[in-house]
Write a protein that holds these residues in place. Structure first.
Motif, PDB file in Angstrom:
ATOM      1  N   ALA A   1      56.632  33.035  35.195  1.00 33.77           N
ATOM      2  CA  ALA A   1      55.526  32.929  35.393  1.00 33.77           C
ATOM      3  C   ALA A   1      54.319  32.442  35.951  1.00 33.77           C
ATOM      4  CB  ALA A   1      55.734  32.246  33.451  1.00 33.77           C
ATOM      5  N   SER A   2      54.875  31.303  36.391  1.00 39.23           N
ATOM      6  CA  SER A   2      54.214  30.439  37.002  1.00 39.23           C
ATOM      7  C   SER A   2      53.832  31.018  38.488  1.00 39.23           C
ATOM      8  CB  SER A   2      54.824  29.140  37.256  1.00 39.23           C
ATOM      9  OG  SER A   2      54.852  28.616  36.955  1.00 39.23           O
ATOM     10  N   LEU A   3      54.164  32.089  39.155  1.00 38.10           N
ATOM     11  CA  LEU A   3      53.873  32.641  40.348  1.00 38.10           C
ATOM     12  C   LEU A   3      53.504  34.207  40.013  1.00 38.10           C
ATOM     13  CD1 LEU A   3      56.772  31.502  42.546  1.00 38.10           C
ATOM     14  CD2 LEU A   3      54.929  30.834  41.944  1.00 38.10           C
ATOM     15  N   LEU A   4      53.075  34.953  39.241  1.00 38.70           N
ATOM     16  CA  LEU A   4      53.233  35.764  39.192  1.00 38.70           C
ATOM     17  C   LEU A   4      51.700  36.179  40.031  1.00 38.70           C
ATOM     18  CD1 LEU A   4      54.540  37.352  35.815  1.00 38.70           C
ATOM     19  CD2 LEU A   4      55.492  38.499  38.440  1.00 38.70           C
ATOM     20  N   MET A   5      50.583  35.556  39.052  1.00 38.21           N
ATOM     21  CA  MET A   5      49.481  34.704  39.282  1.00 38.21           C
ATOM     22  C   MET A   5      49.213  35.125  41.143  1.00 38.21           C
ATOM     23  SD  MET A   5      47.813  35.857  36.535  1.00 38.21           S
ATOM     24  CE  MET A   5      46.827  35.860  37.009  1.00 38.21           C
ATOM     25  N   LEU A   6      49.886  34.235  41.585  1.00 42.62           N
ATOM     26  CA  LEU A   6      49.979  34.072  43.210  1.00 42.62           C
ATOM     27  C   LEU A   6      50.272  35.436  43.793  1.00 42.62           C
ATOM     28  CD1 LEU A   6      48.885  32.105  45.728  1.00 42.62           C
ATOM     29  CD2 LEU A   6      51.456  31.154  44.613  1.00 42.62           C
ATOM     30  N   SER A   7      51.178  36.266  43.496  1.00 39.72           N
ATOM     31  CA  SER A   7      51.943  37.002  43.887  1.00 39.72           C
ATOM     32  C   SER A   7      50.607  38.314  43.610  1.00 39.72           C
ATOM     33  CB  SER A   7      53.277  37.415  43.313  1.00 39.72           C
ATOM     34  OG  SER A   7      54.346  36.954  43.587  1.00 39.72           O
ATOM     35  N   GLY A   8      50.635  38.871  42.959  1.00 37.59           N
ATOM     36  CA  GLY A   8      49.503  39.297  42.287  1.00 37.59           C
ATOM     37  C   GLY A   8      48.195  39.613  43.559  1.00 37.59           C
TER      38      GLY A   8
ATOM     39  N   ARG B   1      41.068  38.733  46.078  1.00 35.86           N
ATOM     40  CA  ARG B   1      40.601  37.339  46.203  1.00 35.86           C
ATOM     41  C   ARG B   1      40.724  35.515  47.309  1.00 35.86           C
ATOM     42  NH1 ARG B   1      42.736  36.079  40.940  1.00 35.86           N
ATOM     43  NH2 ARG B   1      44.103  37.099  42.200  1.00 35.86           N
ATOM     44  N   ARG B   2      40.780  35.110  47.814  1.00 34.40           N
ATOM     45  CA  ARG B   2      40.425  34.211  48.021  1.00 34.40           C
ATOM     46  C   ARG B   2      42.046  32.960  47.696  1.00 34.40           C
ATOM     47  NH1 ARG B   2      35.519  30.947  49.392  1.00 34.40           N
ATOM     48  NH2 ARG B   2      35.007  31.574  47.671  1.00 34.40           N
ATOM     49  N   PRO B   3      43.045  32.350  48.346  1.00 33.72           N
ATOM     50  CA  PRO B   3      44.096  31.442  46.946  1.00 33.72           C
ATOM     51  C   PRO B   3      43.706  30.226  46.564  1.00 33.72           C
ATOM     52  CG  PRO B   3      44.289  32.025  50.061  1.00 33.72           C
ATOM     53  CD  PRO B   3      42.899  32.220  49.303  1.00 33.72           C
ATOM     54  N   ASP B   4      44.211  29.971  45.728  1.00 31.88           N
ATOM     55  CA  ASP B   4      43.931  28.914  45.032  1.00 31.88           C
ATOM     56  C   ASP B   4      44.677  28.243  44.829  1.00 31.88           C
ATOM     57  OD1 ASP B   4      42.533  28.052  42.911  1.00 31.88           O
ATOM     58  OD2 ASP B   4      42.160  28.550  41.430  1.00 31.88           O
TER      59      ASP B   4
ATOM     60  N   GLU C   1      36.140  32.560  42.686  1.00 32.85           N
ATOM     61  CA  GLU C   1      37.062  33.450  42.486  1.00 32.85           C
ATOM     62  C   GLU C   1      38.899  32.694  42.239  1.00 32.85           C
ATOM     63  OE1 GLU C   1      37.292  34.951  47.108  1.00 32.85           O
ATOM     64  OE2 GLU C   1      36.157  36.346  46.327  1.00 32.85           O
ATOM     65  N   PRO C   2      38.717  32.825  40.921  1.00 35.56           N
ATOM     66  CA  PRO C   2      39.694  31.792  40.186  1.00 35.56           C
ATOM     67  C   PRO C   2      41.815  32.646  40.278  1.00 35.56           C
ATOM     68  CG  PRO C   2      38.562  32.892  38.866  1.00 35.56           C
ATOM     69  CD  PRO C   2      38.075  33.212  39.575  1.00 35.56           C
ATOM     70  N   LEU C   3      42.115  31.675  40.197  1.00 33.01           N
ATOM     71  CA  LEU C   3      43.435  32.321  39.992  1.00 33.01           C
ATOM     72  C   LEU C   3      43.622  33.224  38.666  1.00 33.01           C
ATOM     73  CD1 LEU C   3      46.727  32.033  40.952  1.00 33.01           C
ATOM     74  CD2 LEU C   3      47.374  30.489  39.073  1.00 33.01           C
ATOM     75  N   ILE C   4      43.148  32.412  36.899  1.00 26.90           N
ATOM     76  CA  ILE C   4      43.107  33.566  36.623  1.00 26.90           C
ATOM     77  C   ILE C   4      41.452  33.329  36.390  1.00 26.90           C
ATOM     78  CG2 ILE C   4      43.969  33.826  34.183  1.00 26.90           C
ATOM     79  CD1 ILE C   4      46.202  32.287  34.308  1.00 26.90           C
TER      80      ILE C   4
END
Length: 477
Positions: free
Chosen positions: A51-58, A187-190, A244-247
């Motif tokens: 759950a914590s890393l799915l957004m980053l991976s996408g 998107r850029r990293p957050d 460009e937020p994480l979510i």
């Protein structure tokens, strides 16, 4: 269709892994002399990292290449599976489960993004997503049977061997057949947003799982509760300030998307709680073997197996509402059977509860996935799919944490001789929670699938496609 099959292979091992492990929990408990909280962590360490890393991976896949990230995820997940099968202690098993989850986080949202960008026709995409949802439902329901057979015949370590041939085959097929793709404007990293997500999910899960043993008055529990509130507040304040937020919180302006997110949390909380309760009851209270416990849950698996693809086709032809209403009614009815009538004590009611829950869960997954990505711009498909996958994992994490905490509180001080008699009463509050999750699916499915909801999705898509001016936070970054 070959690309869809490859993506579904990755989904199969990620989804099957958790439900297969559920039926092995009593074996783990005996070998490692674990408390209920230790069993909860073997499940939740995996779902929490996912759950914590799915957004980053996408977002990373959209930026550096979806095939590249997908292959890395398959490699890490397979390696983590090997390590889990060799774990000499419960603590190391939890650590190796986290390695698995890092790889798993690179699979589901990336695969959904690949599917969305491969099937560009809305009707074809709905059918493909229906197949995807069917694989989730089938794998989640078949886990107890497959796991029970392996634990009974070979041992609990063998459940992780399943992932090796599937993972290696998927890795080869991905290299051979899936083309590389990237988002046109990734998107850029957050990193700040990512750390806040890890802090809020981790602190919440820890506080829920450890409260029965530490007590409500424990300073440690209050410290983690305060960390959760602080991280959530900071996240809600910080994320809207980024271009460009994480979510992207604007996603939640779409009623169908918001509804699908909450429905995913409710449905998968109910599933993980349902499996956790029944695994411990069938093996620890009734004394059944792992295989017999898995076979007892065959009615649930069979209904999910049948209903999941039917739901996918129904969503493709009629939209998500009918599937969601059937799912909500069936899941709530199952929970009420156990909460009001002690279905555990009567064979007929027990299997009726399993049938109802299998029907409900089989119907719910396809509309969740389709609603999350349909109506969104294709450039945001990876992020939208990651939010849907994150919601599922959050649901599984909270389900095991909350249901396990309720059960542990009810069974505190109960001897092994009185375990079977005490279990139904101790589990009754947990069954009320599961019934409430089913009712939430019903109400939200009805509220977020009408004309007004579809119009809100169109407005949200237009806002997401509009250019956004750089904010002071981004300029400073």
């Amino acid at each position: 269709m070959l690309i869809l099959a490859i993506c579904c292979m990755s989904l199969l091992i990620v989804s099957l892994d958790n439900t297969v492990l559920n039926v092995a929990l009593p074996s783990l408990q005996r070998e490692f002399h674990a408390e209920v909280s230790g069993l909860q962590w073997t499940i939740d360490a995996y779902t929490l990292v996912l759950a914590s890393l799915l957004m980053l991976s996408g977002s990373t896949a959209d930026r550096v290449g979806r095939r590249k990230v997908f292959q890395t995820g398959l490699l890490l997940f397979t390696l983590g599976s090997v390590l889990c099968s060799l774990a000499p202690s419960l603590e190391l098993l939890v650590v190796f489960r986290m390695v698995q989850a890092v790889g798993g986080s690179m699979l589901n949202p990336v695969a959904m993004s690949i599917i969305t960008n491969t099937f560009t026709d809305p009707r074809e995409r709905a059918r493909a997503i229906g197949v995807w949802g069917a694989v989730v439902g089938i794998s989640m329901a078949m886990g107890p049977i497959v796991g029970g057979a392996l634990v009974e015949t070979v041992g609990w370590r063998s459940i992780f061997w399943l992932n090796l041939p599937v993972g290696l085959l998927a890795l080869f097929l991905t290299w051979r057949f899936i083309p590389e793709s990237r988002a046109p404007k990734p998107r850029r990293p957050d990193p700040v947003g990512q750390l806040l997500v890890i802090a809020l999910l981790g602190s919440l899960t820890y506080a829920i799982i450890e409260t029965p043993s530490a007590g409500w008055a424990s300073p440690k529990i209050w410290a983690f509760a305060a960390l959760f509130v602080a991280a959530l507040t900071a996240f809600l304040v910080y994320e809207p300030r980024r271009a460009e937020p994480l979510i992207d919180l604007r996603f939640f302006g779409s009623a169908p998307f918001s509804g699908a997110t909450v429905i995913a949390v409710a449905a998968f909380s109910a599933l993980s709680g349902f499996l956790f309760l029944n695994t411990l009851y069938l093996q620890n209270a009734l004394g059944l073997s792992a295989l017999d416990a898995g076979l007892h849950m065959l009615p649930m698996a069979a209904l999910t197996f049948v209903c999941a693809p039917l739901s996918g086709r129904l969503v493709g032809s009629r939209g998500p509402r009918i599937s969601l209403l059937i799912a909500g009614i069936a899941m709530a009815s199952s929970g009420l059977l156990f909460a009001l009538f002690d279905a555990e004590r009567t064979t007929g009611l027990l299997f009726t509860g399993y049938v109802l829950f299998g029907l409900g869960f089989g119907m719910v997954n396809a509309p969740i996935t389709n609603t999350a990505v349909s109506g969104m711009p294709r450039s945001q498909a990876g992020v939208a799919a990651a939010v849907a996958s994150t919601s599922r994992q959050i649901g599984q994490t909270l389900g095991v944490a909350v249901i396990g905490a309720v059960l542990a509180g009810g069974m505190a001080g109960v001897s092994s001789a009185g375990y079977a008699d005490r279990f139904p009463d101790a589990a009754r509050p947990a069954w009320w929670i599961i019934a409430g999750c089913g009712l939430s699916v019903l109400v939200l499915g009805l509220a977020t699938s009408g004309r007004w909801a579809r119009e809100s999705a169109r407005r949200t898509a237009r806002r997401l496609e509009a250019p956004v001016a750089q904010t002071p936070a981004d300029a400073n970054a």
